[in-house]
Design an enzyme around this catalytic site. Structure first.
Site, PDB file in Angstrom:
ATOM      1  N   ASN A  56      79.395  52.254  15.521  1.00 20.45           N
ATOM      2  CA  ASN A  56      80.282  52.000  16.663  1.00 20.45           C
ATOM      3  C   ASN A  56      80.370  50.512  17.002  1.00 20.45           C
ATOM      4  O   ASN A  56      80.869  50.146  18.059  1.00 20.45           O
ATOM      5  CB  ASN A  56      79.818  52.805  17.886  1.00 20.45           C
ATOM      6  CG  ASN A  56      78.418  52.394  18.350  1.00 20.45           C
ATOM      7  OD1 ASN A  56      77.795  51.492  17.779  1.00 20.45           O
ATOM      8  ND2 ASN A  56      77.917  53.062  19.369  1.00 20.45           N
ATOM      9  N   GLU A  80      75.397  48.640  23.207  1.00 23.84           N
ATOM     10  CA  GLU A  80      76.405  49.651  22.918  1.00 23.84           C
ATOM     11  C   GLU A  80      77.779  49.214  23.441  1.00 23.84           C
ATOM     12  O   GLU A  80      77.863  48.371  24.344  1.00 23.84           O
ATOM     13  CB  GLU A  80      76.005  50.975  23.582  1.00 23.84           C
ATOM     14  CG  GLU A  80      74.680  51.557  23.080  1.00 23.84           C
ATOM     15  CD  GLU A  80      74.794  52.256  21.725  1.00 23.84           C
ATOM     16  OE1 GLU A  80      75.590  51.813  20.867  1.00 23.84           O
ATOM     17  OE2 GLU A  80      74.066  53.238  21.508  1.00 23.84           O
TER      18      GLU A  80
END
Ligand code: F6R
Length: 242
Positions: free
Chosen positions: A136, A143
């Site tokens: 990702n 993140e």
């Protein structure tokens, strides 16, 4: 930014190990920022071989790892401290007291992160920071999100990261839900960055990171703003980049 394309994982590991070894040889008392995960295992094997052949000396090296699962003690086999011991530290002459990994046992997140920021400050930042990249686009455990977080912080792992990392645990339920990670400023303060990636699962993330807009939705895209980044990736990871 320089990009080296290798034919496979083995060649990626050799090339990346050469770059890391060159750092240790040219500055024996360097600070190495290190990563875990499947990407750097071959690189560490290469470094251990070079050490065993008498070509590398880790005695003056300091290491700072990117991240650690919150809640895992250093002797837990899936902790990143254990990973580093198993793949590198136990096999070379690095001084264990100069190897740093965030303290996964510290339940107080603020304290764990403050302590690690102090470690980073005292070490004076990394001379070379090794990075893998998440499917990702994460680096460390930064993140995708709305903002880049600067310093060491506690993150809730995304479903995609939990899914990707469950292969290391008995079941998905065993994957810790939180981790301590260096922040983007900690990473960007490194003098040199070495990003490694292999396999087609990384192709989209790598393309977005290297050629897409710089955005916290793809944390690795911030590397476009760093003055000295070397990417070593295999053909599969680079398949979407001409
Ligand atoms: C590990 C880390 C992560 C990994 C990334 C890729 O310390 O910080 O960002 O580099 O999740 O993991 P692998 O190499 O297992 O594909």
């Amino acid at each position: 930014m320089r990009i080296y394309k290798t034919k496979d994982y083995e060649e990626m590991s050799q090339k990346a190990a050469q770059i890391l070894a060159a750092q240790i040889i040219t500055k024996p008392d360097c600070v190495l920022g290190l990563a875990t995960g499947s990407s750097p295992i071959g690189l560490y094997q290469n470094l251990v071989k070079q050490y065993q052949a008498g070509d590398l000396d880790f005695s003056e090296v300091t290491s700072v790892n990117l991240d650690e699962y919150k809640g895992l003690a250093p002797d837990h086999e899936q902790s990143y401290r254990w990973f580093m011991n198993e793949h590198l530290f136990w096999h070379v002459n690095i001084d264990p007291s100069r190897t740093f990994v965030p303290n996964g046992r510290e339940a107080d997140s603020q304290k764990a992160c403050d302590d690690y920021n102090k470690v980073m400050e005292q070490a004076g930042g990394a001379d070379l920071q090794l990075l893998g990249i998440g499917n990702n686009g994460h680096i460390g455990f930064n993140e995708p999100g709305e903002v880049f977080v600067c310093d060491t912080h506690c993150v809730a792992l995304t479903d995609s990261t939990i899914e990707a990392n469950k292969r290391f645990f008995a079941s998905e339920a065993d994957v810790p839900r939180y981790a301590y990670t260096m922040g983007i400023r900690n990473i960007m303060q490194a003098k040199k960055i070495l990003l490694i990636a292999n396999g087609s699962a990384k192709a989209q993330a790598l393309k977005d990171a290297l050629y897409g807009p710089v955005t916290p939705h793809v944390p690795a895209s911030i590397l476009q703003l760093h003055a000295d980044v070397v990417v070593v990736a295999d053909e599969a990871a680079l398949e979407l980049i001409r």
